[in-house]
Scaffold this motif. Sequence first.
Motif, PDB file in Angstrom:
ATOM      1  N   SER A   1       0.849  -1.186   0.000  1.00 33.48           N
ATOM      2  CA  SER A   1       0.000   0.000   0.000  1.00 33.48           C
ATOM      3  C   SER A   1       0.887   1.240   0.000  1.00 33.48           C
ATOM      4  O   SER A   1       2.092   1.157   0.231  1.00 33.48           O
ATOM      5  N   THR A   2       0.278   2.378  -0.234  1.00 30.92           N
ATOM      6  CA  THR A   2       1.062   3.617  -0.317  1.00 30.92           C
ATOM      7  C   THR A   2       1.406   4.184   1.050  1.00 30.92           C
ATOM      8  O   THR A   2       2.107   5.200   1.137  1.00 30.92           O
ATOM      9  N   HIS A   3       0.921   3.562   2.125  1.00 33.63           N
ATOM     10  CA  HIS A   3       1.252   4.058   3.465  1.00 33.63           C
ATOM     11  C   HIS A   3       2.152   3.091   4.218  1.00 33.63           C
ATOM     12  O   HIS A   3       2.294   3.177   5.421  1.00 33.63           O
TER      13      HIS A   3
ATOM     14  N   MET B   1      -3.272   8.594   3.563  1.00 32.46           N
ATOM     15  CA  MET B   1      -2.394   7.726   2.794  1.00 32.46           C
ATOM     16  C   MET B   1      -1.622   8.503   1.725  1.00 32.46           C
ATOM     17  O   MET B   1      -0.866   7.910   0.969  1.00 32.46           O
ATOM     18  N   LEU B   2      -1.835   9.809   1.636  1.00 34.38           N
ATOM     19  CA  LEU B   2      -1.215  10.574   0.571  1.00 34.38           C
ATOM     20  C   LEU B   2       0.081  11.244   0.997  1.00 34.38           C
ATOM     21  O   LEU B   2       0.576  12.129   0.328  1.00 34.38           O
ATOM     22  N   ALA B   3       0.593  10.847   2.143  1.00 34.79           N
ATOM     23  CA  ALA B   3       1.866  11.409   2.601  1.00 34.79           C
ATOM     24  C   ALA B   3       3.009  10.546   2.105  1.00 34.79           C
ATOM     25  O   ALA B   3       2.876   9.350   1.925  1.00 34.79           O
ATOM     26  N   GLY B   4       4.164  11.173   1.898  1.00 36.58           N
ATOM     27  CA  GLY B   4       5.320  10.415   1.471  1.00 36.58           C
ATOM     28  C   GLY B   4       6.031  11.104   0.332  1.00 36.58           C
ATOM     29  O   GLY B   4       5.530  12.069  -0.258  1.00 36.58           O
ATOM     30  N   PRO B   5       7.215  10.643  -0.021  1.00 39.85           N
ATOM     31  CA  PRO B   5       7.997  11.294  -1.075  1.00 39.85           C
ATOM     32  C   PRO B   5       7.410  11.023  -2.449  1.00 39.85           C
ATOM     33  O   PRO B   5       6.722  10.034  -2.672  1.00 39.85           O
ATOM     34  N   ASP B   6       7.694  11.920  -3.374  1.00 42.45           N
ATOM     35  CA  ASP B   6       7.302  11.681  -4.765  1.00 42.45           C
ATOM     36  C   ASP B   6       8.175  10.576  -5.348  1.00 42.45           C
ATOM     37  O   ASP B   6       9.406  10.563  -5.169  1.00 42.45           O
ATOM     38  N   LEU B   7       7.547   9.668  -6.047  1.00 42.50           N
ATOM     39  CA  LEU B   7       8.248   8.556  -6.690  1.00 42.50           C
ATOM     40  C   LEU B   7       7.884   8.538  -8.164  1.00 42.50           C
ATOM     41  O   LEU B   7       6.763   8.901  -8.540  1.00 42.50           O
TER      42      LEU B   7
ATOM     43  N   HIS C   1       7.220  -5.541  -9.919  1.00 42.44           N
ATOM     44  CA  HIS C   1       6.436  -5.751  -8.689  1.00 42.44           C
ATOM     45  C   HIS C   1       5.975  -4.464  -8.023  1.00 42.44           C
ATOM     46  O   HIS C   1       5.321  -4.514  -6.981  1.00 42.44           O
ATOM     47  N   SER C   2       6.312  -3.302  -8.560  1.00 36.37           N
ATOM     48  CA  SER C   2       5.781  -2.061  -7.999  1.00 36.37           C
ATOM     49  C   SER C   2       4.313  -1.923  -8.396  1.00 36.37           C
ATOM     50  O   SER C   2       3.844  -2.528  -9.374  1.00 36.37           O
ATOM     51  N   VAL C   3       3.583  -1.113  -7.612  1.00 38.40           N
ATOM     52  CA  VAL C   3       2.129  -1.043  -7.753  1.00 38.40           C
ATOM     53  C   VAL C   3       1.697   0.411  -7.937  1.00 38.40           C
ATOM     54  O   VAL C   3       2.152   1.312  -7.222  1.00 38.40           O
ATOM     55  N   LEU C   4       0.799   0.628  -8.903  1.00 38.37           N
ATOM     56  CA  LEU C   4       0.212   1.938  -9.152  1.00 38.37           C
ATOM     57  C   LEU C   4      -1.237   1.928  -8.687  1.00 38.37           C
ATOM     58  O   LEU C   4      -2.001   1.011  -9.015  1.00 38.37           O
TER      59      LEU C   4
ATOM     60  N   ASN D   1       8.167   3.339  -0.319  1.00 41.66           N
ATOM     61  CA  ASN D   1       9.231   2.533  -0.900  1.00 41.66           C
ATOM     62  C   ASN D   1       9.961   1.863   0.260  1.00 41.66           C
ATOM     63  O   ASN D   1      10.928   2.387   0.795  1.00 41.66           O
ATOM     64  N   GLY D   2       9.462   0.701   0.672  1.00 47.18           N
ATOM     65  CA  GLY D   2      10.015   0.029   1.846  1.00 47.18           C
ATOM     66  C   GLY D   2      10.220  -1.446   1.614  1.00 47.18           C
ATOM     67  O   GLY D   2      10.196  -1.939   0.476  1.00 47.18           O
TER      68      GLY D   2
END
Length: 267
Positions: free
Chosen positions: A80-82, A156-162, A187-190, A218-219
Amino acid sequence: MRPVFLLPACVLACSALFAPLAFAHAHEGKATHHHAAAAAKPAPAPAPAAAPASGNKVGTVYDLSVLPVFTGKVAQFLPSTHGGINGFILEDGTQVLVSSEQGHAFAGLIKPGDTVDIRGLKGQTLPILRAFLITSPRGRSIEDSVIAMPNHSTEMLAGPDLVLHGPVSMPLYSMNGKLVGAVLQDHSVLYLTPAEATRFADLLKPGQTVYAVGSGSNGGLGVAVDVREIGPSLEALTPVAVNQPPPPGPAAGSAAYDIIPGSDAHE
């Protein structure tokens, strides 16, 4: 002399006659007293009833035993994005979906390469499986009866731009079967809103090369992005809408702060 001894003999005879009757009456009285004492004695407490067997783990009110069981090998997580996970993908391409609230628990239960048993509901036509109980090959299980939060929310919209790019491996679906993004071959997810995913559905098909920019995570559990721009190349990115937070309500302390919207529509 004869009349003198007649009375004692008679008394002696009468004593011999009534002695058994007196003994019997005394014995009966003792027996009655014994039974009364026994009746007055409190009865022993009954043995405690055995605890009923529990078919489900504590923490759910639902009978999960009626759900079918599916078995498969974990190919990758659906990050997930969080920073948690929304599920995982099996080697046959099935997307196993769990609530985001329980994502960390499942991430600690299983790992890619594990063959797991899943109790849940499978999509009629889409390759999705809503999991309610997952058992690892090590015998541990976790239940999930939580209603999932949407993939897009303000927290969930916090975090660095990727910036993610590459060929699409498969389109990504939500629990209710809506197109919500794609899984790339790395394996990355949009993640997109259902409306925007439908708008760019041709770009989310397997084999299509896609570029996406957005905030995310990105973890160790994988890479995921809430897409803000998307396109076939960096030079052809198109902005996309993301879920916006609800408009702010009346300020605390104002006259309208304590009014529940719609409460004045009914008497």
